[in-house]
Motif scaffolding. Structure first.
Motif, PDB file in Angstrom:
ATOM      1  N   LEU A  20       0.825  -1.210   0.000  1.00  0.00           N
ATOM      2  CA  LEU A  20       0.000   0.000   0.000  1.00  0.00           C
ATOM      3  C   LEU A  20       0.858   1.258   0.000  1.00  0.00           C
ATOM      4  CD1 LEU A  20      -2.899  -1.061   2.401  1.00  0.00           C
ATOM      5  CD2 LEU A  20      -2.929  -0.909  -0.103  1.00  0.00           C
ATOM      6  N   LEU A  21       1.978   1.213   0.720  1.00  0.00           N
ATOM      7  CA  LEU A  21       2.858   2.377   0.744  1.00  0.00           C
ATOM      8  C   LEU A  21       3.372   2.711  -0.656  1.00  0.00           C
ATOM      9  CD1 LEU A  21       4.612   4.577   2.035  1.00  0.00           C
ATOM     10  CD2 LEU A  21       6.305   2.813   2.585  1.00  0.00           C
ATOM     11  N   VAL A  22       3.853   1.706  -1.365  1.00  0.00           N
ATOM     12  CA  VAL A  22       4.393   1.972  -2.702  1.00  0.00           C
ATOM     13  C   VAL A  22       3.284   2.459  -3.639  1.00  0.00           C
ATOM     14  CG1 VAL A  22       5.448   0.909  -4.755  1.00  0.00           C
ATOM     15  CG2 VAL A  22       6.443   0.526  -2.493  1.00  0.00           C
ATOM     16  N   GLU A  23       2.083   1.892  -3.508  1.00  0.00           N
ATOM     17  CA  GLU A  23       0.962   2.389  -4.341  1.00  0.00           C
ATOM     18  C   GLU A  23       0.733   3.883  -4.107  1.00  0.00           C
ATOM     19  OE1 GLU A  23      -2.507  -0.044  -3.647  1.00  0.00           O
ATOM     20  OE2 GLU A  23      -1.559  -1.839  -4.489  1.00  0.00           O
ATOM     21  N   GLU A  24       0.847   4.291  -2.840  1.00  0.00           N
ATOM     22  CA  GLU A  24       0.639   5.704  -2.519  1.00  0.00           C
ATOM     23  C   GLU A  24       1.815   6.556  -3.044  1.00  0.00           C
ATOM     24  OE1 GLU A  24      -0.792   5.899   1.491  1.00  0.00           O
ATOM     25  OE2 GLU A  24      -0.495   8.092   1.590  1.00  0.00           O
ATOM     26  N   LEU A  25       3.027   6.032  -2.905  1.00  0.00           N
ATOM     27  CA  LEU A  25       4.205   6.786  -3.372  1.00  0.00           C
ATOM     28  C   LEU A  25       4.209   6.929  -4.899  1.00  0.00           C
ATOM     29  CD1 LEU A  25       6.980   5.341  -1.005  1.00  0.00           C
ATOM     30  CD2 LEU A  25       5.687   7.488  -0.757  1.00  0.00           C
ATOM     31  N   VAL A  26       3.669   5.933  -5.575  1.00  0.00           N
ATOM     32  CA  VAL A  26       3.536   6.000  -7.042  1.00  0.00           C
ATOM     33  C   VAL A  26       2.670   7.198  -7.427  1.00  0.00           C
ATOM     34  CG1 VAL A  26       2.320   4.872  -8.960  1.00  0.00           C
ATOM     35  CG2 VAL A  26       3.989   3.581  -7.599  1.00  0.00           C
ATOM     36  N   ALA A  33       5.836   1.864 -10.131  1.00  0.00           N
ATOM     37  CA  ALA A  33       6.108   1.158  -8.877  1.00  0.00           C
ATOM     38  C   ALA A  33       7.487   0.513  -8.891  1.00  0.00           C
ATOM     39  CB  ALA A  33       5.036   0.110  -8.615  1.00  0.00           C
ATOM     40  N   ASP A  34       7.921   0.025 -10.056  1.00  0.00           N
ATOM     41  CA  ASP A  34       9.189  -0.712 -10.063  1.00  0.00           C
ATOM     42  C   ASP A  34      10.404   0.206  -9.982  1.00  0.00           C
ATOM     43  OD1 ASP A  34       9.223   0.276 -12.609  1.00  0.00           O
ATOM     44  OD2 ASP A  34       9.289  -1.670 -13.610  1.00  0.00           O
ATOM     45  N   ASN A  35      10.196   1.502  -9.856  1.00  0.00           N
ATOM     46  CA  ASN A  35      11.314   2.406  -9.550  1.00  0.00           C
ATOM     47  C   ASN A  35      11.679   2.378  -8.073  1.00  0.00           C
ATOM     48  OD1 ASN A  35      12.058   3.969 -12.026  1.00  0.00           O
ATOM     49  ND2 ASN A  35       9.860   4.357 -12.007  1.00  0.00           N
ATOM     50  N   PHE A  36      10.753   1.916  -7.240  1.00  0.00           N
ATOM     51  CA  PHE A  36      10.981   1.964  -5.797  1.00  0.00           C
ATOM     52  C   PHE A  36      11.709   0.717  -5.311  1.00  0.00           C
ATOM     53  CE2 PHE A  36       7.466   4.795  -6.572  1.00  0.00           C
ATOM     54  CZ  PHE A  36       7.721   5.858  -5.721  1.00  0.00           C
ATOM     55  N   THR A  37      12.620   0.930  -4.378  1.00  0.00           N
ATOM     56  CA  THR A  37      13.223  -0.203  -3.682  1.00  0.00           C
ATOM     57  C   THR A  37      13.155   0.072  -2.183  1.00  0.00           C
ATOM     58  OG1 THR A  37      15.447   0.757  -3.808  1.00  0.00           O
ATOM     59  CG2 THR A  37      14.828  -0.757  -5.563  1.00  0.00           C
ATOM     60  N   ILE A  38      13.018  -0.993  -1.412  1.00  0.00           N
ATOM     61  CA  ILE A  38      12.996  -0.909   0.055  1.00  0.00           C
ATOM     62  C   ILE A  38      14.025  -1.905   0.582  1.00  0.00           C
ATOM     63  CG2 ILE A  38      11.602  -1.129   2.152  1.00  0.00           C
ATOM     64  CD1 ILE A  38       9.098  -0.694   0.423  1.00  0.00           C
ATOM     65  N   ASP A  39      15.094  -1.391   1.168  1.00  0.00           N
ATOM     66  CA  ASP A  39      16.182  -2.226   1.667  1.00  0.00           C
ATOM     67  C   ASP A  39      16.327  -2.029   3.173  1.00  0.00           C
ATOM     68  OD1 ASP A  39      16.964  -3.044  -0.976  1.00  0.00           O
ATOM     69  OD2 ASP A  39      18.051  -1.154  -1.222  1.00  0.00           O
ATOM     70  N   CYS A  40      16.257  -3.118   3.914  1.00  0.00           N
ATOM     71  CA  CYS A  40      16.468  -3.062   5.367  1.00  0.00           C
ATOM     72  C   CYS A  40      17.922  -3.444   5.655  1.00  0.00           C
ATOM     73  CB  CYS A  40      15.534  -4.029   6.076  1.00  0.00           C
ATOM     74  SG  CYS A  40      13.792  -3.679   5.764  1.00  0.00           S
TER      75      CYS A  40
END
Lengths: 110, 110, 110
Positions: A20-26, A33-40
């Motif tokens: 849901l976060l990435v949908e909102e950031l899009v 969406a595939d521009n976003f990455t989330i790395d812990c």
């Protein structure tokens, strides 16, 4: 990009909010969406002579998009983390210059 | 903030210096101890075709405080690490803009 | 410095290219090989509600050397990674100021 680099929040929590976060950031960034990455990151934190729980922190690496989009981006990440039970959310943006960002050897300013 | 992000120095070493170092940094920066974080990254380093010991490095992420405080900060970290047996200490400051740093969704420049 | 900080590419792959890559970067930057470090971060990446393979990314932390050297540096890293089978290579440069970089307590601008 944007890249979210996370300390002190478990991959499980980030996984739970990621869709849901990435949908909102899009919507906010108007990019795919595939521009976003989330790395812990895997870190060990210390303080006062002992190991401690890592303080939650998100660094967003991106090209500068200005204060309106930045505010909205920060609010979206914060709201999703608050809803997931992360009480204090600190977040900072790190700006890459397009001239200093390369995809397969080509600068993004080329 | 300030955040100390550490590579190539063990959490044990950082733990051992953390109490006195943060007390000194509190004086230098004139801010509360609980603003400081010390995070040791988990990294694997390679060189010349093999894995190698990670070169000691500390990145300090903070808001710019000027050269006098920066010099004192760098000297304090370096002295504590030298005393703990780290021979070569390299340290760099990464500046976050207050306008691009958010606590619970609010910009620090707001 | 320069420091290569790597996500989403295994230490094994980086190890395999490290010797020839650094030899090439030494020529490009005209500095000694032992200035270079290659650190692979341990990260867990998430997307769309699940853990995913980390997207390959190299951040190069350095002092600014201008567009000609930067382009050549980016091309060298990209070519070696392509040859090692990394299909998409994204790479960004992060600039440290010499005045904010300290070796054993002394600023590099001193």
């Amino acid at each position: 990009m944007p890249q979210l680099v996370v300390k002190g929040i478990s991959p499980q929590v980030m996984m739970g909010i990621s869709k849901l976060l990435v949908e909102e950031l899009v919507e906010i960034c108007q990019c795919a969406a595939d521009n976003f990455t989330i790395d812990c990151l895997s870190v060990t934190s210390v303080f006062g002579g002992e190991t401690v729980t890592t303080y939650p922190f998100v660094e967003v690496a991106w090209f500068e998009r200005g204060p309106v989009i930045r505010d909205a981006f920060a609010r979206a990440v914060t709201q999703h983390l608050h809803a997931a039970g992360v009480v204090d959310v600190e977040l900072a943006f790190k700006v890459y210059e397009e001239s200093a960002y390369y995809i397969n050897g080509e600068s993004c300013s080329a």
